[in-house]
Every structure is written in structure tokens, then in C-alpha cells.
Design an enzyme around this catalytic site. Sequence first.
Site: not given
Ligand code: DGL
Length: 263
Positions: A6-7, A38-39, A69, A71, A148, A180, A182
Site C-alpha cells: 500500500d502507499s 497516492y490519492g 490499496c 487507489t 498516517e 480506501c 486506511h
Molecule cells: N490506502 C489507499 C487506498 O486504499 C490509498 C491512500 C492514499 O495513499 O491516498 O486507496
Amino acid sequence: MIGVFDSGLGGLSVLAAIARALPQADLLYLADSAHLPYGPKSDDFIRARVLAIGQHLATLGCDTIVVACNTATVAAVHALREQLPSTQVIGVEPGIKPAAATSNTHRIAVLATESTARSDGLARLIREHAGAVSVHIEACPGWATQVETLHLDEAGFAAQVNAKISALLDAGADRLVLGCTHYTFLAPLLTPLLAGRAELIDVADAVARQVVRLTDGRAHGSGRLSLLATANPQRLQAALSALNLSWLLPRLDGEARLAIIPA
Ligand code: DGL
């Protein structure tokens, strides 16, 4: 070995579900912490990261790779499958199907990063699985970054979350899809806000079941876990306790290490 990435910390929610389902599997978790979030990034940037990380994991001996992830999955899971034809690649997509199938109000909402929210992949999922329900897509900029920080109950953030969730409930949504990885870690903040009016839909356990199916009993090892991060590996390791995942600590094969993965 099963590689999960993941990011940052979000994919730990998926890793935990896989570790519960496959206690004997050898797992490697990689956080691309040098490039999160990453978003807000472009599809091209995310695709380049996914291909570079996937290649790195395959080189380290992963025969199964979980893109933990949403994204990264919408941006690049197909490209990664093409790049690594002999590796099992499993992505994570928002649980539109279970949400639409169980909604009583026929109104559901998806909470996602900016990139996932505007993606063709999400639009396709909605077309395929939610034809009969109304779907509200709610981009949640900054939420992954807040996870985070590990300060999940910070007052300003909690107020922002409360405002978004109240509006969705008032509009009649009774299923809120965590689009997401997170956001799984925001469940303790989100659940009391729902006051029984809606349910959160998280696909981590469903992804773990898919990993079990696709590895077909081959995921036998010594149950060890390696942690890698492209920045701050110590932070990744410390996050396990902060996110109530300290039960994973005995599986660690050593200290979290820095991964150098050029794009
Ligand atoms: N955990 C990620 C997702 O499921 C991305 C979060 C990020 O880096 O913006 O989309």
C-alpha cells in the site's frame, strides 16, 4: 511468499485479515511511505509506483501479490498482471456489491480517495453491481494522511468526519463503503457516528478469503512477517501496536527495513 503493499499503513488492515486467515503463510508487507498519499497523485505516477513495487516484490520471491490499496488497484492492477504473468495478483476494490445487495434504503455511499472517487474503475463497479440503488461518491481528501499521523481522534479531524457522515446519513445512506484501506482504522471513530442507522462495508476479510482460494493451500511457510518501507521503516513497525495489531509482532522476522525502489 505473499507480498502485500500500500502507499502506507492502510494495507495493514488487509495484511491482518490475511494473517488471520493463513497463520502459516510467509508474508511481506511493503509501505511506499516515501510517496504517500497516492490519492491526490496522477494515474501515471501511481501506475509507475505499482509496477516498480510489484517487480521488487516478485524479485524478493513473492508468488502472490496483494495490492492492498483501492487507489493503486483502480489505477494499475491490470498493468501489474500484464507485467507479471506468472504471479498471482489480487487487488482491492470498494465493496459496492455487498453494500448494494444489503441496503434497505437503496442508498449507499462510498468513501474514497480523490483518485478512486473519480476513477473509471469505480464507475464500472457501480454500473455492474449497483444498478438498482443510488450511490453517492464522497471523496475524503486528507483522511489517509490523518491515519498516517496515528492521531485518529484529533478534534478538528473528528469534526470534519462527523460533518461528512451526518450529511450522508441525513441523505438516507444505510451502507457506507470504506473505499480506501486506511479507513478501516477509522472504524472506532465512524461507528459511534452511525448510531445504528448505517453499516460500514469493509472488504478486508473478503480479500483474505480470495487469497486463501487463489493460493489453494499453497501458502504454507513458517508464518513469518517481513516489513519493508520506502521511508521510515521504524514508523511502520511502531504503527502495529498503535493500530491494535501488536498480535502480529511475534511473527516479525526482524526489524522493519528500508526498501529502495526507484520509479
Ligand atoms: N490506502 C489507499 C487506498 O486504499 C490509498 C491512500 C492514499 O495513499 O491516498 O486507496
